[in-house]
Design an enzyme around this catalytic site. Sequence first.
Site, mmCIF file in Angstrom:
data_model
loop_
_atom_site.group_PDB
_atom_site.id
_atom_site.type_symbol
_atom_site.label_atom_id
_atom_site.label_comp_id
_atom_site.label_asym_id
_atom_site.label_seq_id
_atom_site.Cartn_x
_atom_site.Cartn_y
_atom_site.Cartn_z
ATOM 1 N N ARG A 34 27.223 1.646 -9.466
ATOM 2 C CA ARG A 34 28.724 1.974 -9.908
ATOM 3 C C ARG A 34 28.811 1.513 -11.420
ATOM 4 O O ARG A 34 29.413 2.101 -12.242
ATOM 5 C CB ARG A 34 29.904 1.144 -9.073
ATOM 6 C CG ARG A 34 30.027 2.107 -7.753
ATOM 7 C CD ARG A 34 30.820 1.493 -7.025
ATOM 8 N NE ARG A 34 30.970 1.990 -5.503
ATOM 9 C CZ ARG A 34 31.465 1.338 -4.640
ATOM 10 N NH1 ARG A 34 32.164 0.225 -4.630
ATOM 11 N NH2 ARG A 34 31.406 1.828 -3.245
ATOM 12 N N ASN A 79 12.388 -6.018 -3.062
ATOM 13 C CA ASN A 79 11.571 -6.963 -2.588
ATOM 14 C C ASN A 79 12.017 -7.796 -1.567
ATOM 15 O O ASN A 79 11.257 -8.301 -0.495
ATOM 16 C CB ASN A 79 11.180 -7.958 -3.762
ATOM 17 C CG ASN A 79 10.774 -7.079 -5.059
ATOM 18 O OD1 ASN A 79 10.063 -6.042 -4.807
ATOM 19 N ND2 ASN A 79 10.530 -7.725 -6.068
ATOM 20 N N GLU A 121 11.571 -5.838 1.804
ATOM 21 C CA GLU A 121 10.153 -5.578 2.071
ATOM 22 C C GLU A 121 9.713 -6.975 2.804
ATOM 23 O O GLU A 121 8.849 -6.750 3.692
ATOM 24 C CB GLU A 121 9.580 -5.544 0.699
ATOM 25 C CG GLU A 121 9.562 -4.011 0.194
ATOM 26 C CD GLU A 121 8.958 -4.064 -1.176
ATOM 27 O OE1 GLU A 121 8.496 -4.940 -1.888
ATOM 28 O OE2 GLU A 121 9.111 -3.038 -1.769
ATOM 29 N N TYR A 150 16.168 -16.420 -5.652
ATOM 30 C CA TYR A 150 15.244 -15.514 -6.208
ATOM 31 C C TYR A 150 16.066 -14.233 -6.607
ATOM 32 O O TYR A 150 15.777 -13.636 -7.841
ATOM 33 C CB TYR A 150 14.401 -14.814 -5.236
ATOM 34 C CG TYR A 150 13.473 -13.544 -5.540
ATOM 35 C CD1 TYR A 150 12.087 -13.723 -5.981
ATOM 36 C CD2 TYR A 150 13.833 -12.328 -4.882
ATOM 37 C CE1 TYR A 150 11.515 -12.501 -6.430
ATOM 38 C CE2 TYR A 150 13.228 -11.201 -5.252
ATOM 39 C CZ TYR A 150 11.965 -11.470 -6.017
ATOM 40 O OH TYR A 150 11.076 -10.141 -6.208
ATOM 41 N N PHE A 151 16.809 -13.626 -5.771
ATOM 42 C CA PHE A 151 17.653 -12.438 -6.110
ATOM 43 C C PHE A 151 18.522 -12.773 -7.323
ATOM 44 O O PHE A 151 18.654 -12.148 -8.343
ATOM 45 C CB PHE A 151 18.695 -12.152 -5.125
ATOM 46 C CG PHE A 151 19.426 -10.782 -5.241
ATOM 47 C CD1 PHE A 151 18.779 -9.591 -4.805
ATOM 48 C CD2 PHE A 151 20.518 -10.927 -5.801
ATOM 49 C CE1 PHE A 151 19.570 -8.316 -4.974
ATOM 50 C CE2 PHE A 151 21.209 -9.660 -6.187
ATOM 51 C CZ PHE A 151 20.636 -8.496 -5.520
ATOM 52 N N GLN A 152 19.219 -14.039 -7.471
ATOM 53 C CA GLN A 152 20.030 -14.436 -8.589
ATOM 54 C C GLN A 152 19.272 -14.334 -9.736
ATOM 55 O O GLN A 152 19.550 -14.125 -10.889
ATOM 56 C CB GLN A 152 20.605 -15.636 -8.320
ATOM 57 C CG GLN A 152 21.543 -15.582 -7.343
ATOM 58 C CD GLN A 152 22.584 -16.950 -7.353
ATOM 59 O OE1 GLN A 152 21.916 -18.110 -7.350
ATOM 60 N NE2 GLN A 152 24.014 -16.951 -7.450
ATOM 61 N N TYR A 171 16.265 -13.042 -10.353
ATOM 62 C CA TYR A 171 15.610 -11.789 -11.023
ATOM 63 C C TYR A 171 16.758 -10.787 -11.377
ATOM 64 O O TYR A 171 16.695 -10.267 -12.554
ATOM 65 C CB TYR A 171 14.975 -11.243 -9.686
ATOM 66 C CG TYR A 171 13.883 -10.130 -10.086
ATOM 67 C CD1 TYR A 171 13.606 -9.692 -11.179
ATOM 68 C CD2 TYR A 171 13.288 -9.478 -8.849
ATOM 69 C CE1 TYR A 171 12.780 -8.710 -11.544
ATOM 70 C CE2 TYR A 171 12.365 -8.608 -9.183
ATOM 71 C CZ TYR A 171 12.122 -8.172 -10.500
ATOM 72 O OH TYR A 171 11.145 -7.036 -10.589
ATOM 73 N N ARG A 218 12.919 -15.005 -11.349
ATOM 74 C CA ARG A 218 12.587 -14.855 -10.079
ATOM 75 C C ARG A 218 11.208 -15.994 -9.572
ATOM 76 O O ARG A 218 11.142 -16.178 -8.403
ATOM 77 C CB ARG A 218 12.020 -13.425 -9.821
ATOM 78 C CG ARG A 218 10.688 -13.078 -10.112
ATOM 79 C CD ARG A 218 10.581 -11.468 -10.219
ATOM 80 N NE ARG A 218 9.090 -11.032 -10.395
ATOM 81 C CZ ARG A 218 8.363 -11.225 -11.455
ATOM 82 N NH1 ARG A 218 9.020 -11.628 -12.552
ATOM 83 N NH2 ARG A 218 7.092 -10.535 -11.517
#
Length: 118
Positions: A16, A40, A43, A78-80, A82, A89
């Site tokens: 958005r 990722n 997965e 990791y998410f934050q 990346y 990451r």
Amino acid sequence: VLFLAYFVLQVIYARRKYKISPPETRGPPEFERIFRAQANCSEYFPIFISLLWVAGIFFHQGVAAGCGLLYLYTRYKYFQGYAAAAEGRLAPLYASARLLWLLLGLAVAGLLAHFMLP
């Protein structure tokens, strides 16, 4: 599963914000990092759940749960990381990989003990 839902919501918000309609996956680097971080994490989720389940059943529920909570925390970091920058990451990625290896070791040890010991 709630973590995966959170990651999916972040992709929806990024779509958005950057006006990127599905099924498009290309856009500004900020969007692509969020999209890849979510992909990722998704997965690796089946591997994580499988190892967590086997380690919990055949090794020890408490130890497996502790490893599972740590794994979820490292994937969140990791998410934050990346989403902010691709280099962000790496440290959480290595930590989550070590936890998966630990869960694998616990699962194998539990299976061996279950099937090899009388």
